[in-house]
Design a protein around this motif. Structure first.
Motif, PDB file in Angstrom:
ATOM      1  N   ILE A 108      31.668 -10.625  69.641  1.00  0.00           N
ATOM      2  CA  ILE A 108      33.127 -10.688  69.531  1.00  0.00           C
ATOM      3  C   ILE A 108      33.544  -9.945  68.271  1.00  0.00           C
ATOM      4  CG2 ILE A 108      35.114 -12.241  69.345  1.00  0.00           C
ATOM      5  CD1 ILE A 108      33.115 -14.383  70.611  1.00  0.00           C
TER       6      ILE A 108
ATOM      7  N   ARG B  43      34.094 -12.225  80.660  1.00  0.00           N
ATOM      8  CA  ARG B  43      35.137 -11.336  80.134  1.00  0.00           C
ATOM      9  C   ARG B  43      34.585  -9.940  79.885  1.00  0.00           C
ATOM     10  NH1 ARG B  43      38.305 -15.030  75.550  1.00  0.00           N
ATOM     11  NH2 ARG B  43      39.548 -16.295  76.994  1.00  0.00           N
TER      12      ARG B  43
ATOM     13  N   TRP C 177      32.651 -15.756  77.827  1.00  0.00           N
ATOM     14  CA  TRP C 177      32.597 -14.482  77.102  1.00  0.00           C
ATOM     15  C   TRP C 177      31.816 -13.435  77.892  1.00  0.00           C
ATOM     16  CZ3 TRP C 177      35.834 -12.722  73.900  1.00  0.00           C
ATOM     17  CH2 TRP C 177      36.485 -13.552  72.982  1.00  0.00           C
TER      18      TRP C 177
ATOM     19  N   ASP D 115      39.862 -18.660  72.473  1.00  0.00           N
ATOM     20  CA  ASP D 115      38.415 -18.559  72.284  1.00  0.00           C
ATOM     21  C   ASP D 115      37.780 -19.794  72.926  1.00  0.00           C
ATOM     22  OD1 ASP D 115      35.752 -18.714  71.326  1.00  0.00           O
ATOM     23  OD2 ASP D 115      36.281 -17.500  69.580  1.00  0.00           O
TER      24      ASP D 115
ATOM     25  N   VAL E  52      35.726  -7.630  72.772  1.00  0.00           N
ATOM     26  CA  VAL E  52      34.274  -7.698  72.920  1.00  0.00           C
ATOM     27  C   VAL E  52      33.681  -6.322  72.636  1.00  0.00           C
ATOM     28  CG1 VAL E  52      34.054  -9.669  74.462  1.00  0.00           C
ATOM     29  CG2 VAL E  52      34.628  -7.454  75.419  1.00  0.00           C
TER      30      VAL E  52
END
Length: 430
Positions: free
Chosen positions: A84, A276, A273, A397, A91
């Motif tokens: 991150i 994403r 994450w 987040d 990202v």
């Protein structure tokens, strides 16, 4: 989202051997999404690549190399290290060769990157260290190649300020939290934008489509925009080993949602994450911009959230509804703490309209999507189940949100006076 009944064993963060018939994603999936193509762009039946000359076979050679499976020829694999960036929402990634296939992040070496180029370190001391934390199969390269979710530290071993995973891991390793086996089901909403104008996919440039109503879970060229991206992302996540459980078109045209979970503890953040990152790569190939803005279009249009479904072992057992109500009481007392951590720009979304509660007031209700916390009818009927926190924005987040829910409901204790006042205000009997 559809009710999720049980977590996957994927939370152990190990991967299985790649199926011999599995193939990586290729760009032929995006052909239906490309509205305009320059006549100078060379094409092939399967793959479209910008090239200076096609008459010498440039495109075919690039296609062959992109789809090349190196597995039969070497033990080496490609690991894409993902982290991150400095904004807390971007990202980043880079690749390295690993000498043999791995099945656990502990088998991978630490790495580093230039933190001054991501807004995470000063130029005079720019080295930031990546610690591998979770691995997934790579749907783009296929074979034994992997995606590696990492968190970031200083050379001295201290987590950098944007490393939210470190604190989350501490909370999830607390014995009280471990004993309650917290489950999460996260509903990630996102908006697809046209590349040059940054206007939602399917919308007339400089104009608006018809009012909301026909678009939610719809089919048809005049109602559904970007289904190829959503479906490709769905399959890519399943291939990768991400615990994705569904997807659907959203209320605003050009907006979609997918659900990840149920996931146990820190796994929830790792999987969101990774999902994403995969979505960013797919939209990159499709020539479409991904937006996680919580209110991408002002006016009478729905915003984009990241509703988080949450339960503990005690909530899922008989008598769990009373445990849920105690958790709601705690969440009401820490409303401001949660709102501050639930995503940038969320005040533009949480207005009390468009299926949201006001950002300034905490509320809860059964089957009420206009509340801060929604409890499902089945949970009320069965006397046990889960709650849905509808406050997180699409750009939240997941490490922060999931850990904060566990902290507020399992580790934090209000004073008896505050508890009594909150129970009276919320009409809770706990």
């Amino acid at each position: 989202m559809a009710q999720i009944l049980a977590p996957s064993t994927q939370w152990q963060m190990r991967i299985t051997k790649t199926s011999p018939c599995a193939t990586p994603i290729t760009s032929k999936m995006w052909s239906s999404l490309v509205v305009k193509q320059s006549k100078k762009v060379a094409r092939s039946a399967k793959f479209r690549v910008m090239a200076v000359n096609s008459e010498y076979g440039t495109i075919n050679r690039v296609e062959d190399l992109l789809n090349l499976d190196i597995t039969p020829f070497t033990d080496s694999i490609i690991a894409e290290y993902i982290w991150i960036g400095g904004t807390g929402i971007d990202v980043r990634s880079k690749s390295r060769t690993i000498s043999k296939p791995v099945s656990h992040p502990s088998e991978l070496p630490k790495w580093n990157y230039d933190g001054s180029s991501t807004g995470q370190a000063p130029g005079e001391d720019s080295e930031v260290i990546l610690y591998p934390q979770a691995i997934f199969k790579d749907p783009f390269r296929g074979g034994n190649n992997i995606l590696v979710v990492c968190d970031a530290y200083t050379p001295a071993g201290e987590p950098i300020p944007t490393n939210k995973r470190h604190k989350a891991a501490e909370i999830f390793s607390n014995p009280k939290v471990v004993a309650e086996i917290p489950w999460y089901g996260i509903e990630q909403e996102y908006t697809l934008l046209q590349t040059n104008v940054k206007w939602p996919l399917g919308w007339p440039v400089g104009g608006y489509p018809g009012p909301q109503g026909p678009y939610y879970c719809a089919a048809g060229a005049d109602k559904s925009f970007g289904r190829d991206i959503s479906d490709a992302h769905y399959k890519a996540c399943i291939y990768a080993g991400i615990n994705i459980s569904g997807t659907n078109g959203e209320v605003m045209p050009g907006q979609w949602e997918y659900q990840v979970g149920p996931s146990v503890g820190i796994e929830a953040g790792d999987h969101i994450w990774a999902s994403r990152y995969i979505l960013e790569r797919i939209t990159e190939q499709a020539g479409v911009v991904l937006s996680l803005d919580p209110k991408p279009i002002e006016g009478d249009w729905n915003g984009a959230g990241c509703h988080t479904n949450y339960s503990t072992k005690s909530m899922r057992e008989d008598g769990g509804f009373e445990v849920i109500k105690k958790a709601i009481l705690n969440l009401s007392l820490r409303h401001k703490v949660h709102i501050e951590a639930y995503g940038e720009g969320n005040e533009r979304r949480l207005t009390g309209k468009h299926e949201t509660a006001s950002i300034d007031n905490f509320s809860w209700g059964v089957a009420n999507r206009g509340c801060s916390i929604r409890v499902g009818r089945d949970t009320e009927k069965n006397g046990k189940g889960y709650l849905e926190d509808r406050r997180p924005a699409s750009n939240m987040d997941p490490y922060v949100v999931t850990a904060l829910l566990a902290e507020s409901t399992l580790l934090w204790e209000p004073t008896l006076e505050a508890e009594a006042l909150a129970a009276q205000k919320l009409a809770l009997k706990v």
